[in-house]
Structures are given as structure tokens and as C-alpha cells.
Design a protein around this motif. Structure first.
Motif: not given
Length: 800
Positions: A184-212
Motif C-alpha cells: 500500500q503506497p504511503p498516504a501522502d505520496l499522492a501530494e508529491f506525485f502531483g508535480p510528477l503528473a504535470h511533468g508527464v503531461r508536459l513531456a507527452l505534450l512536447s513529444a506530441d508536437g503541441a503548440s508552444p
């Protein structure tokens, strides 16, 4: 040099980096992991490649702290709207246990994946159906994957729990990352993974040719999310710091309170120890002077006074009451020039036993300053503001009172009053015991003196005797000495010891002394006298062991005949100085029936000295009797002079006032020729200052008549000091006697005080207590001895 040790919370990964331990994931790991994620995905040629890179990143870079990956499975979901030029939902999966490539694409259960995206609200955000949906969201799902219907298949394989993060990419497109863990993941892990979710989003946008603009919005969202997490934790840290500071302040307060309490407990322990010491000491102490000094010292410490005094009443030999005092905290000289206190309004409640007087400022008290001539404290008196006085009362009788002073106001509290009152109660009982002991001791000594005869003068013999009761015994003893002139010109010498204490021992001693004098006058031989006494002891005191020495001196023939009944042998000093104990024949003690006691003879030539004594002189606790006899032999073999001075000196050397048993001795000296017999001159004087020059004139004139003018300076100086001390301290009529005996001159000053002078070495700048110091420096020997109703202070100098 050894390489640095890796972080114990991280595991090594194939590329030489380190896994981030999920169990200790925090702000630092969040920032470092996000940076590494962007690096790992950067340059991916397509969104699918970026998805595989994201899956690999989570699988390889987050560990469980024990060397394995934190995730049992990693799934990356990419969703597109149905009208998009794509295939719809696609799943990129990394499965460590699966054979083949680490990353593979498959079409999953679109319904389950759709529900997962809806749960994240990612699809609603991507399609615009929910304007309030967050850019990215992180969820921790329970083991059933969060399904509403447990019969429906989970989007992932079974596991303990699932961490899901995701959000919209572009309009009509969304992503999700499902991290399946065995634990079971630690209860506060979701808070620290929030920026990682945004990081994944930014990485996928960059690879998908999204607009600046889209990338910029995603980057701002990443920064905002990071700042929010940091801000929350900063606020938490500030709150924690504030709590720590508060806890630190509270800890310091507690530590200070503990320190203060510890100090108070130590002070209380010291008070308890002092009270126990006072109680035990006062209960055991029978010497009045020592008792009152200890009491006032302890009470002064307990009260915190600058100085304290204890005034107490004693009865003299005539029954007259005297007021005496002792001091603590200051030298006695600070009060010697002031008269004794009277029953003024301030002192009366204490001296009459009416109660305790405690004043924060006695000078402002309504009872202060009403009595002439001082109208308060005499000039030169130590300053007193705080005042505490406690009476010492025993069964309604005022025995004395404690008085304490301090120059500061309000120094004495109710607690001080209670403590001193407790000491006063103990002191009252101890004082009564000590006074009773003193009276009984004086009565016992008086009884003993009346039972012991005064030695008669005998031509050709100088004699003296001593009797000292045991230092710590209040009963009369059975020791006696006697010198009996016989009809034929001989002299009988007797010393005996009835074992035991009390009136019975004294009564037996008195009967034996009387019987011995009767037997002696009958002309019985020494052995016959002891034989008769042994029968008498059997008759009047069976079981009372008694020892005795009986000797007869024939002065014309210088012959000494003697018999001993279990007694220590007499010591004989020959004219030339040799010493021996007359222990050739010793019979059994008296009281063992009719026995024959052997006799022995010795010569007592002119110039010889003879000492008969009881065992109290040589026997003492902690010292074997043989050692005492050795010391006595050394003293007799040493310098000798006037017999009175010899006795005092030897008793002081052997007993020093700490004798465990009574001491009785008879000391004789046969002058070598009549010209060496003692001659003496004596005068009585009143206790006034004029006695000093009168006594000095007597001594100087006497020395000139004896042809000893060369001693006049020394002896007149000694006379000045000894007579001045008697006038100043005894304040009773006194007698001055100067006596020549052989090669010695002895000066004696007799007064009616029992207080003995003591040798003090005054500090530089002080001139008090120098008198006895000068006497000690000039005289060959000096000392004191107690007599009926007072004392004798004597000093001896050699004539050459």
C-alpha cells in the motif's frame, strides 16, 4: 579513496543513477525525480515513444528501498476523442514478469480504461465537459482498483494498491499512468506525485508536437503545482517550527522549573539533614556549653539570619540564677561591651515565654525604642531590621530564648519561625537534660569529695592527690586515695577502686576507707590489712570486685612495705631519674574470701617520687592498658618539678579530659634535704583592677627575699596576665600564692569561676587573648585544676 556511499534510501539503477525510495518520498525527491523524468523523456520522437519512456522511467527509477522496483506493474493510457485521427484508447504496458519487450502496446478494456479516466476527471477536462476539472490529478486506489462493480475487470492486474495519475493533454486527448504496487503506497505520496503528473503531461505534450502555448500552460501548471506543494509544506514546516519553538520554550520553562525544584529539594534535603543532625546531637549532648552553641549555630543556619544569639539561665552553686549567652555568625567581641538585655517591651515576650516575636522591621515596631537609656539599640550595635525571637520553654519554665537579626527587612518568614520553634522545642528538652546532668554530676563529685579525706601534712613528705570522675558518667564512683599518719611515725598510703558506679559503689568505698583507716591505726601489716578488707567486702558487698594497694612508709629507714590486691602497681622514680613499677608480688582482688596477700619492699630514698593510681589514668577506649603504662613511665622519667604541676600535666597528657573511667591518684615526693622544702607566700585580693599591681608587688618582693631577683621580670609579667584574667573574667575574690620548691618557683591564682582559660593565637592586628599566649611562652609549664568552688591557674618557672 573509497567512493562515497550511496544514499541509504535509494537503490542503484542500471545507468549508474539511483532509485528514489517511495517509502521516503518527499520534497527533495519530488524535485529530483521530476527533473530526471523530463530528462528521460526529452527527445522522444513520438507520443508513443514518450509514453514508453514514462513507463520505463517509473519502473526503473522508483524503488521499494530493498533493491526492487516499487511497482509491480506500470500502465500508461493515452486516450483520444472518437473523431480524432487515431485509434481511440491505446495502452502502453510495462510488465516485469512478462516475456518479450519491456514495453508493448495493446488495446485494453476500453470500458474499464474509460472509467479510470473518468475517475481522474481527465477525460472530462479533455472534452470540456467539466470546466472545473483539474489539469492533473493523483489518486490512490484500493486493491479492487476502485471499481464500482467488483465483477467488472480491473484496468490492471491484481495488486495491493494502485497509484493513478493523469489529466488532459489537448482538447479531446487525455493520459493516465497506473502504478500497481505490492505494498500500500504511503498516504501522502499522492501530494508529491502531483508535480510528477504535470511533468508527464508536459513531456507527452512536447513529444506530441503541441503548440508552444499549450506547453507553456502545462509548464505553468507544473510550476504552480510545485509551488503549491512547497507552500503547503513550508506552512507545515513553519507550523512545526513554531510548535518546536513553543515546545522548546516550554522545555526551557520546564527545565528551569525542574532546576528550581531541584534546588528547592536540595535545600529541603539540607534542612531535613540539619534537623536530623540537630535532633540527634541535642539528644546525645550533655555538656551545657557545647549544647547551646550547637543549638544556636543550627537555628541561625535554618533561619537565614545574619547572626543569632541564645540567652539561657543556669543556676550557680548557691542556687542563684545567672543569664549567659552564646553567639553564632559573629564574634563574641561584637557584644562584649553591651549589658545583658532586660525585659523591655521587645524582649519581654521572649524572656517571659509569652510567644514568638517576628518583625519585618523591628525599628518600625510599636514596641521598639521605649526604654532608657538607649531608646533602642545601643550605639555600635550591629544593625537589625528583621527580627525573630523564640522562647525556649520546658513544662512552663522559661529556660532561655533564641534571638536572630538581619540588617535587611522582611527576611524571616513563617517557615523560618516554624523551623526555629522546632529547634527550640528540642533544645528545651536537651537543655533540661544537660542541666539535670550537670547538677547530678556536681552532686556526685561533691559526694565523692566529702567521702575522700583531705591529705594531712607529714614532715619530710610532699604529697598531693587527685580525683576526676569519668568524662561521660553522672554517677559517683568507687575510687579513693588516703594518706594516714601512724602512731609510730610511719605513714600509710592507700589507693583503691570499687568497681561500678552510683551510690552503692560510693557507699562501699566509704566503708572500706573507714575500715582501712581503723586497721591501719591498729598497726596491722599491709598483708593483714588487705586480708581484713577482703573479708569485709565479702560481708558488705558480695560480688563487688575491689582492687587496692596498701603501703607503709618508714621515713627514717626510707623503707616502703606494700601489698596489692589485684591493683595496678605503683610507679617509683628513683632520685637519679630511673622509673620502675613495683609489680613483684600482686595478690587477688578483694572480696574473694580470706586470702594471704604477699608483701614486697622497696626503698623510697630522699629525692624519690612515688605515684599510686587507679586504672582510669592509663586505660582508655581505643588504647591498650600496656600502652598507657608505657606512656606513664615516659612521663615519670621526664622532667619533674612541683608536684601539683606534675599531677596536672600527667593527667592532661594521659586523659586529656576524655577519661572513660574515674581517675584517682596519690603522688609523693621526698625532698633531698630540708633546705629544698617548699616555702610559700599567699595573699587574698578583691576582684578589682587594683589587685593587679598589688599582686605584682607581692611577687617581686618575695623573689627578692628569696634571692631570685633575676626571675622578677618574667614572673611579674605572668602575674599581670593571670591576675588580670581572674579580675576580668571570674569577677570573684581571688588568691595569689607564690611557692618555691627545689629548683622551681610556682605561681598560683585561685578564683571561684569554673571557666578555664584557653590558649588562643590572635590574628594580626588583634590584641585580645594575648595574656595566656604570653604565659605559655614564658613559663616552663602552666595549667589549671578544678577545686571546690572554683579553679587554680598555675605557672611554673625554673630557678636556673
Amino acid at each position: 579513496m573509497a567512493p562515497p556511499s550511496p544514499d541509504p534510501g535509494r537503490d542503484a539503477v542500471p545507468d549508474g543513477g539511483a532509485r528514489f525510495a517511495v517509502s521516503s518520498f518527499g520534497l527533495a525527491e519530488m524535485a529530483a525525480c521530476g527533473a530526471r523524468l523530463r530528462t528521460a523523456v526529452a527527445g522522444a520522437p513520438s507520443v508513443d515513444a514518450a509514453a514508453r519512456a514514462v513507463a520505463d522511467f517509473f519502473q526503473d527509477n522508483l524503488g521499494d528501498g530493498r533493491g526492487a522496483s516499487a511497482w509491480h506493474q506500470v500502465h500508461v493510457l493515452l486516450a483520444h476523442a472518437p473523431d480524432a485521427a487515431r485509434e481511440g484508447l491505446r495502452l502502453t504496458e510495462v510488465h516485469p514478469e512478462a516475456a518479450g519487450p519491456r514495453a508493448a502496446e495493446r488495446n485494453g478494456d476500453r470500458a474499464a480504461d474509460q472509467r479510470l479516466l473518468e475517475r481522474l476527471r481527465a477525460w472530462a477536462a479533455a472534452t470540456g465537459d467539466d470546466p472545473a476539472a483539474p489539469d492533473c490529478e493523483v489518486l490512490v486506489l484500493p486493491p479492487d482498483g476502485g471499481r464500482e462493480d467488483a465483477d467488472e475487470p480491473a484496468p490492471t492486474d491484481s495488486g495491493t494498491g494502485t497509484l493513478v495519475l493523469g489529466g488532459p493533454l489537448l482538447p479531446g486527448a487525455a493520459f493516465a499512468v497506473a502504478l500497481v504496487t505490492r505494498h500500500q503506497p504511503p498516504a501522502d505520496l499522492a501530494e508529491f506525485f502531483g508535480p510528477l503528473a504535470h511533468g508527464v503531461r508536459l513531456a507527452l505534450l512536447s513529444a506530441d508536437g503541441a503548440s508552444p502555448a499549450a506547453e507553456t500552460r502545462a509548464a505553468r501548471a507544473l510550476v504552480a503545482c510545485t509551488d503549491a506543494v512547497v507552500a503547503r509544506h513550508a506552512a507545515h514546516l513553519r507550523a512545526t517550527v513554531a510548535e518546536l519553538r513553543s515546545a522548546g520554550a516550554e522545555l526551557r520553562r520546564s527545565r528551569e522549573e525542574l532546576r528550581q525544584r531541584g534546588k528547592e529539594l536540595r535545600e529541603e534535603a539540607a534542612v531535613v539533614e540539619l534537623l536530623q543532625e540537630v535532633g540527634s546531637t541535642l539528644a546525645a549532648e550533655l555538656d551545657l556549653d557545647t549544647l547551646v552553641q550547637h543549638a544556636v549555630d543550627a537555628a541561625t543556619r535554618l533561619s537565614g539570619a545574619a547572626f543569632g544569639a541564645f540567652f539561657y539561665n543556669v543556676l550557680g552553686e548557691t542556687g542563684e540564677s545567672y543569664l549567659l549567652y552564646v553567639l553564632s555568625g559573629v564574634d563574641r567581641s561584637a557584644f562584649e561591651r553591651f549589658p545583658m538585655p532586660r525585659n523591655t517591651q521587645v524582649f519581654e515576650p521572649t524572656f517571659r515565654g509569652l510567644g514568638v516575636v517576628r518583625s519585618d522591621d523591628i525599628t518600625a515596631d510599636s514596641r521598639y525604642g521605649h526604654n532608657a537609656p538607649h531608646r533602642g539599640m545601643p550605639r555600635g550595635h550591629l544593625p537589625v531590621r528583621s527580627y525573630l525571637a523564640v522562647p525556649v520553654v520546658f513544662r512552663g519554665t522559661v529556660l532561655g530564648g533564641f534571638f536572630f537579626g538581619h540588617s535587611d527587612p522582611a527576611r524571616f518568614t513563617e517557615r523560618h519561625e516554624r523551623l526555629v520553634t522546632g529547634v527550640a522545642s528540642q533544645t528545651a528538652v536537651a537543655l533540661q537534660n544537660a542541666q539535670t546532668y550537670r547538677h547530678e554530676r556536681e552532686a556526685a563529685m561533691e559526694l565523692q569529695r566529702h567521702l575522700l579525706p583531705r591529705l594531712p601534712g607529714v614532715d619530710g613528705i610532699a604529697s598531693t592527690s587527685r580525683y576526676l570522675p569519668a568524662a561521660h558518667n553522672r554517677g559517683a564512683g568507687g575510687d579513693w586515695v588516703d594518706l594516714i599518719p601512724l602512731p609510730d611515725g610511719e605513714v600509710a598510703l592507700v589507693v583503691g577502686d570499687v568497681m561500678g558506679k552510683g551510690v552503692k559503689a560510693a557507699a562501699v568505698m566509704g566503708q572500706l576507707r573507714t575500715a582501712c583507716r581503723a586497721y591501719a591505726r591498729l598497726g596491722l601489716a599491709p598483708s593483714e590489712v588487705l586480708e581484713q578488707l577482703s573479708v569485709l567486702v565479702d560481708d558488705i558487698a558480695p560480688g563487688h570486685i575491689t582492687t587496692c594497694v596498701y603501703a607503709v612508709l618508714n621515713r627514717e629507714r626510707s623503707r616502703l612495705r606494700m601489698a596489692m590486691a589485684g591493683h595496678l602497681p605503683p610507679a617509683l622514680r628513683a632520685p637519679e631519674g630511673g622509673v620502675r613499677f613495683l609489680d613483684d608480688e600482686i595478690g587477688p582482688p578483694l572480696g574473694v574470701g580470706r586470702r594471704r596477700y604477699p608483701e614486697q619492699e622497696a626503698e623510697l630514698l630522699p629525692g624519690a617520687r612515688l605515684l599510686l593510681y587507679t586504672d582510669g589514668l592509663v586505660e582508655r577506649r581505643g588504647r591498650h592498658i600496656d600502652e598507657g603504662l608505657r606512656l606513664l613511665r615516659e612521663l615519670l622519667a621526664g622532667p619533674v618539678g612541683e608536684i601539683e604541676a606534675d599531677c596536672d600535666s600527667w593527667i592532661d597528657a594521659l586523659a586529656a579530659g576524655r577519661q572513660d573511667d574515674d581517675i584517682a591518684l596519690l603522688y609523693l615526693y621526698r625532698p633531698e634535704d630540708p633546705s629544698r622544702r617548699a616555702v610559700a607566700v599567699a595573699r587574698d585580693y578583691p576582684p578589682v583592677s587594683g589587685a593587679v599591681p598589688a599582686a605584682r608587688d607581692l611577687v617581686s618582693r618575695t623573689l627578692r627575699e628569696w634571692g631570685l631577683s633575676h626571675l622578677a621580670d618574667d614572673l611579674t609579667l605572668i602575674t599581670d596576665e593571670m591576675v588580670a584574667n581572674a579580675v576580668r573574667h571570674a569577677r570573684t575574690p581571688l588568691r595569689v600564692e607564690v611557692r618555691r620548691s627545689g629548683d622551681r618557683v610556682v605561681l598560683e591564682v585561685t578564683d571561684s569561676s569554673t571557666e578555664e582559660p584557653r590558649l588562643f593565637v590572635s590574628p594580626p592586628g588583634e590584641f585580645g587573648h594575648r595574656g595566656i599566649f604570653l604565659v605559655d611562652a614564658i613559663a616552663t609549664r602552666w595549667g589549671t585544676r578544678a577545686i571546690d568552688g572554683g579553679k587554680v591557674v598555675w605557672a611554673e618557672v625554673k630557678t636556673s
